[in-house]
Write an enzyme that holds these catalytic residues in place. Structure first.
Site, PDB file in Angstrom:
ATOM      1  CD  GLU A 442     -28.104  19.930  50.523  1.00  0.00           C
ATOM      2  OE1 GLU A 442     -28.855  20.583  51.255  1.00  0.00           O
ATOM      3  OE2 GLU A 442     -26.941  19.620  50.834  1.00  0.00           O
ATOM      4  CG  ASP A 519     -25.551  22.736  51.305  1.00  0.00           C
ATOM      5  OD1 ASP A 519     -24.944  22.781  50.218  1.00  0.00           O
ATOM      6  OD2 ASP A 519     -26.665  23.240  51.487  1.00  0.00           O
ATOM      7  CG  ASP A 521     -25.772  22.520  56.086  1.00  0.00           C
ATOM      8  OD1 ASP A 521     -25.934  21.360  55.654  1.00  0.00           O
ATOM      9  OD2 ASP A 521     -26.343  23.513  55.618  1.00  0.00           O
ATOM     10  CG  ASP A 523     -30.775  20.771  56.732  1.00  0.00           C
ATOM     11  OD1 ASP A 523     -31.200  20.031  57.633  1.00  0.00           O
ATOM     12  OD2 ASP A 523     -31.205  21.912  56.524  1.00  0.00           O
TER      13      ASP A 523
END
Length: 667
Positions: A442, A519, A521, A523
């Site tokens: 990402e 990541d 998280d 997102d």
């Protein structure tokens, strides 16, 4: 609503209220009986019996038992007897119950905690959190325990999965004899087969004899006529005697190399931590067995990675020192260790396993522990026995040359009509499909860190800008209008295809593993979902063939200072809040104060240093990656229709109302 989806109507919702009364608290051994698969294997009672055997073996490892006896009866029960110290039967100073009752009926109760503070009954053991024999009790119709201790014989039983606890009675005089005898009747309702598999029990007991030189291990199996057939194992030479026996008759490249090393007071590891090993190379025979504190790790782990790393570095150094490597040939670890047979027994003070059944070791420090203790002694042995060293080196060089020839054959098949690779792809050097890995990362920032952290030989990086388009309802002919999807397909060497496509669609696949790294998280989870949508809809054969994986980068890091000379400064990584809490609790038990634990949260992969990213998500020895598996394309497609389809908003809402409480989400 689409047919086949589990979307309850208003009447169902009225009957299934979600309020305070919906919560149920499982107490005692209920969690084990409700979800036995979380605590043990459910194909057979082998692992729950192994928990009892492991306790006897821990007594032998600690130096208090010389005999371990197992009896298997025709009624399905198993008895395990040792001549160790005998489990304590007195009252616990805090709980007010006999310790033997706590051990067999309370989860997370045992004598294997507080190892670093010196209050543990065992310096090294496979038991970690006091779950083992409590699970045995929970999944048995009856457990009988007899303890010989302090001149007396004590007896107690537990019935009906631990719901019934018999009285602790004094049953006679034991004289000077000590030890524990446990007889278990597994409850067949919890297992696919109620019978204990004899081949596994035999292999387990033989391994205990191998790892405990001088300890007599016996197995009695009741026969139809009521007699018992006995097998006995005792290995005076330990690992080398066992490996010699298992490879008897095979031609050896060089003599077996055996050794052991354990940390002293002033080293980087806790005193006593280390390993014993024996390995060699044989034509047509390959054996690999590893153990941690006598527990068999059938899926390997970081201690095996350390063994291979140490052997590889020693052989590589020997080859370079003697100038044996032909021009244009590069030695890789698998060239040296791919056909190596070994038995490895590691000792760790506080091992971290993958799952309660302890099939795989996850402790990152085990890589350095084993490799550092093995490499220099083995390199010295190679240089002292140059003839054998050259034989091993010659084997490795021939393997490397054969690998290079195979890669050239693959390149010839690829050379015609191949698409131009994406400019932002940082490709790997190797042409071996089984070794190559493609990381889909990402963002450009994270891609930059990954490029510095990767192994250029086998790992390729493809940075993705932003979130990939939701491709669930996009026609395959229009896919390549999206630049990111186009680059993924070209980099892989695989065109979009339907689920019924043949294996031929993977003929030009360039990487054995495709690893999604986003990541840790919300997102990042969204990007993972979009990529999984792409692969399920348009590249399903990649998933079915086991090529798709997901990296699990950490969300937190915890730094602690050095503890005198015994422990250097250390860094730990946690995937989530629960793991962070577990690490902090563990450090508190080691004596660290709250203010000494420096905790940081990673904002994303791009914030991580290349060394941190390599250790946690890219180095095969220490990373965490999960395989993506697919049990049924049709069922998965129905769920993705609901979750990713543009016209399914009402269905998604009904699904979330019905099952939203079952989803783990970071909102």
């Amino acid at each position: 609503m689409r047919a086949g989806l589990n979307t309850p109507d208003a009447a169902d919702m009225a009957q299934k209220q979600y309020d305070e009364s919906s919560f149920r608290v499982l107490k005692g051994l209920e969690p084990v009986r409700e979800r036995p698969g979380m605590y043990t294997r459910t194909d057979s009672p082998c692992h729950m019996v192994q928990e009892v055997i492991d306790n006897a073996a821990d007594e032998a490892l600690a130096g208090f038992a010389k005999n371990i006896h197992v009896a298997v009866f025709r009624d399905g029960s198993v008895a395990v007897t040792d001549d160790g110290r005998g489990i304590p039967v007195g009252l616990h100073p805090v709980e007010g119950l006999p310790v033997v009752v706590l051990a067999y009926t309370v989860l997370h109760a045992g004598g294997k905690f507080d190892k670093k503070s010196g209050n543990s009954a065992y310096a090294f053991s496979g038991g970690l959190h006091g779950v083992g024999v409590a699970v045995t009790t929970a999944l048995s119709t009856r457990v009988e325990v007899e303890v010989r201790r302090e001149g007396k014989v004590h007896q107690i039983y537990f019935a009906n999965g631990g719901r019934e606890i018999g009285p602790l009675v004094e049953a006679g005089s034991a004289g000077k004899a000590t030890g524990t005898r446990v007889r278990v009747w597994p409850d067949g309702r919890y297992f696919d087969s109620p019978k204990v598999p004899m081949n596994e029990i035999e292999r387990l007991l033989r391994s205990k004899a191998v790892l405990l030189p001088g300890v007599q291990v016996m197995l009695d199996v009741e026969q139809p006529d009521g007699s018992f057939a006995r097998q006995e194992w005792k290995y005076a030479d330990g690992l080398s005697g066992y490996l010699s026996e298992m490879t008897a008759g095979a031609e050896a490249v060089a003599p077996l190399y055996k050794g052991e090393a354990y940390a002293g007071q002033d080293e980087d590891f806790a005193p006593g931590e280390g390993a014993a090993w024996c390995f060699g190379w044989f034509d047509g025979v390959q054996l690999s067995e590893s153990y941690v504190n006598l527990i068999p790790t059938v899926a390997g782990g970081t201690h095996e990675s350390g063994l291979r790393a140490g052997v590889f570095e020693a052989v590589k150094s020997f080859i370079e020192h003697h100038g044996l490597l032909p021009k244009g040939v590069k030695i890789q670890q698998d060239d040296v260790c791919g056909k190596m047979s070994f038995v490895l027994s590691a000792r760790l003070l506080d091992p971290q396993f993958q799952g309660q059944v302890k099939e795989k070791l996850n402790s990152r420090e085990a890589v350095k522990l084993v490799s550092s203790m093995l490499m220099h002694p083995f390199e010295a042995w190679l240089n002292q026995n140059v003839e054998f060293g050259k034989a091993i080196a010659d084997m490795a060089i021939k393997q490397a040359q054969s690998r290079l020839k195979d890669a050239q054959k693959v390149e010839k098949k690829k050379s015609s009509g191949v698409a131009v690779l994406p400019g932002k792809l940082s490709d790997c050097e190797s042409e071996s499909i089984t070794e190559n890995e493609l990381y889909l990362v990402e963002g450009d920032s994270a891609g930059g860190s990954a490029k510095l952290a990767r192994n250029r030989e086998t790992q390729a990086i493809l940075p993705l800008r932003g979130k990939v388009q939701n491709s669930w309802e996009i026609d395959a002919n229009r896919l390549f209008a999206n630049a990111e999807i186009h680059d993924i397909s070209v980099a892989l060497g695989v065109d979009p295809h339907p689920p019924e496509a043949s294996d031929a669609v993977l003929a030009n696949l360039r990487y054995g593993k495709v690893i999604i790294m986003a990541d840790a998280d919300v997102d990042g989870s969204h990007i993972q979902t979009l990529l999984l949508t792409l692969f399920l809809r348009h590249f399903p054969r990649l998933i079915e063939a086991g090529h798709l994986w997901i990296a699990l980068p950490p969300l937190y890091r915890v730094d602690v200072p050095a503890q005198g000379k015994k422990r250097p400064a250390r860094r730990f990584y946690a995937l989530d809040d629960g793991e962070l809490m577990s690490i902090r609790d563990r450090l508190a038990k080691e004596g660290y104060r709250e203010e000494q634990m420096e905790t940081g949260r990673f904002k994303g992969l791009g914030e991580m240093l290349p060394a941190q990213l390599k250790e946690t998500a890219m180095d095969p020895a220490t990373r965490r990656v999960l395989p993506v598996t697919l049990e049924g394309v049709t069922e998965a497609a129905k769920l993705f229709d609901l979750l990713m389809g543009k016209g399914e908003a009402s269905g998604r809402r009904a699904w979330m109302e019905a099952k939203g409480n079952l989803v783990e989400a970071d909102l």
